[in-house]
Design a protein around this motif. Structure first.
Motif, mmCIF file in Angstrom:
data_model
loop_
_atom_site.group_PDB
_atom_site.id
_atom_site.type_symbol
_atom_site.label_atom_id
_atom_site.label_comp_id
_atom_site.label_asym_id
_atom_site.label_seq_id
_atom_site.Cartn_x
_atom_site.Cartn_y
_atom_site.Cartn_z
ATOM 1 N N UNK A 165 2.720 -7.367 7.983
ATOM 2 C CA UNK A 165 1.472 -8.197 7.555
ATOM 3 C C UNK A 165 1.019 -7.946 6.287
ATOM 4 N N UNK A 166 0.623 -6.494 6.131
ATOM 5 C CA UNK A 166 -0.026 -6.218 4.889
ATOM 6 C C UNK A 166 1.191 -6.139 3.683
ATOM 7 N N UNK A 167 2.234 -5.983 3.880
ATOM 8 C CA UNK A 167 3.432 -5.943 3.064
ATOM 9 C C UNK A 167 3.325 -7.484 2.104
ATOM 10 N N UNK A 168 3.102 -8.505 3.305
ATOM 11 C CA UNK A 168 2.887 -9.936 2.783
ATOM 12 C C UNK A 168 1.747 -10.120 1.970
ATOM 13 N N UNK A 169 0.735 -9.478 2.366
ATOM 14 C CA UNK A 169 -0.238 -9.731 1.537
ATOM 15 C C UNK A 169 -0.205 -8.953 0.015
ATOM 16 N N UNK A 170 0.459 -7.830 -0.059
ATOM 17 C CA UNK A 170 0.896 -7.193 -1.074
ATOM 18 C C UNK A 170 1.697 -8.225 -2.207
#
Length: 295
Positions: free
Chosen positions: A80-85
């Motif tokens: 999920x954080x990778x998508x935000x990045x």
């Protein structure tokens, strides 16, 4: 990254079952992942020391296995954080491109747009100095039917793009599934006449189901299956959890019945299990327990 967008609802769905200590450790791990924009090394000792969680190493290992995924090298990635990045860098790239094309209009351009609101360019002729050319009788600008249709289609496309980004962000991660897989499944579903808003709503329900049921990632539906001919995105996705161990019985009582196990007055786990089964029998919950390969 210097900051990241914190969605309270998404965080609650993913972390709501954790204790305050577990949630704090998980937050440190995710913050480190976002700040460095690199996977957490499989040899975690140095990272744990930097994050001051060495004394909680066993618990941290469990949280990595639950909320992160190993990459091809065995290092830990929080999807999920990778998508935000990716969204953060995409927005930055768009801003850079806008900057190269001039960015905001200059004050001179703004003044011209105010003095000539019709949008017509006024070209000088050989009139003597002091004579001002003013446009008169400019025709009204109207859209043709084709232009109106094109504008409506563009609005629909933009709306669907927004829904796709939301779907991609909230849908549970299944190993091996790429963004291209999401894109193809989404476009096929739209071509089949399915509604973007309903597909996003279905993904939200399914995401809650996956988290609450603690479903192994290998059992998560692929996007093509979820949005496919069986219309699994329309399922209610209520959770019927396994009741094999004391821990599973306690978890099922909390999730399905909304009870607080610490405040319950059952004489044994068998009584708690019987209560959950009776709750299901009344028709409150009819979704079959997980444990089969969803394909």
């Amino acid at each position: 990254m210097h900051y990241w967008k914190f969605n309270i609802g998404d965080w609650g769905l993913e972390m709501g079952h954790l204790s305050p200590q577990e949630e704090g450790i998980c937050l440190r791990l995710i913050n480190h992942f976002m700040a460095t924009e690199k996977p957490i090394p499989k040899n975690t000792a140095q990272t744990y020391r930097k994050l001051r969680i060495t004394e909680h190493a066993v618990l941290a290992d469990q949280l990595l296995e639950e909320h992160f995924m190993p990459d091809l090298d065995g290092n830990w990635v929080h999807k999920p954080s990778e998508k935000l990045m990716d969204e953060y860098h995409l927005k930055g790239e768009i801003n850079r491109k806008n900057g190269k094309t001039g960015g905001r209009p200059s004050k001179k351009q703004q003044n011209n747009s105010i003095s000539n609101p019709s949008g017509f360019e006024i070209k000088p002729t050989n009139n003597p100095d002091g004579f001002e050319i003013k446009p008169t009788g400019n025709p009204q600008i109207t859209l043709t039917n084709n232009q109106e249709l094109e504008t409506n289609n563009q609005k629909t496309k933009n709306t669907n793009d927004v829904y796709f980004l939301e779907f991609f962000k909230i849908y549970p991660i299944r190993p091996g599934v790429t963004e291209s897989d999401f894109d193809m499944a989404w476009k096929q579903a739209l071509a089949d006449g399915k509604h973007a808003q309903e597909m996003v709503a279905g993904a939200k329900r399914y995401s809650v189901y996956v988290i609450q049921s603690q479903m192994p990632s290998k059992y998560i539906y692929s996007p093509a299956t979820f949005l496919g001919p069986e219309d699994k995105y329309l399922v209610d996705w209520k959770v019927a959890l396994p009741l094999r161990t004391d821990a599973e019985i306690t978890h099922a009582y909390k999730v399905e019945c909304g009870g607080d196990p610490t405040q319950s007055r059952f004489g044994s786990y068998a009584e708690m299990k019987a209560f959950v089964l009776n709750y299901r029998e009344k028709g409150e919950l009819k979704q079959k327990p997980i444990g089969v390969n969803n394909g």
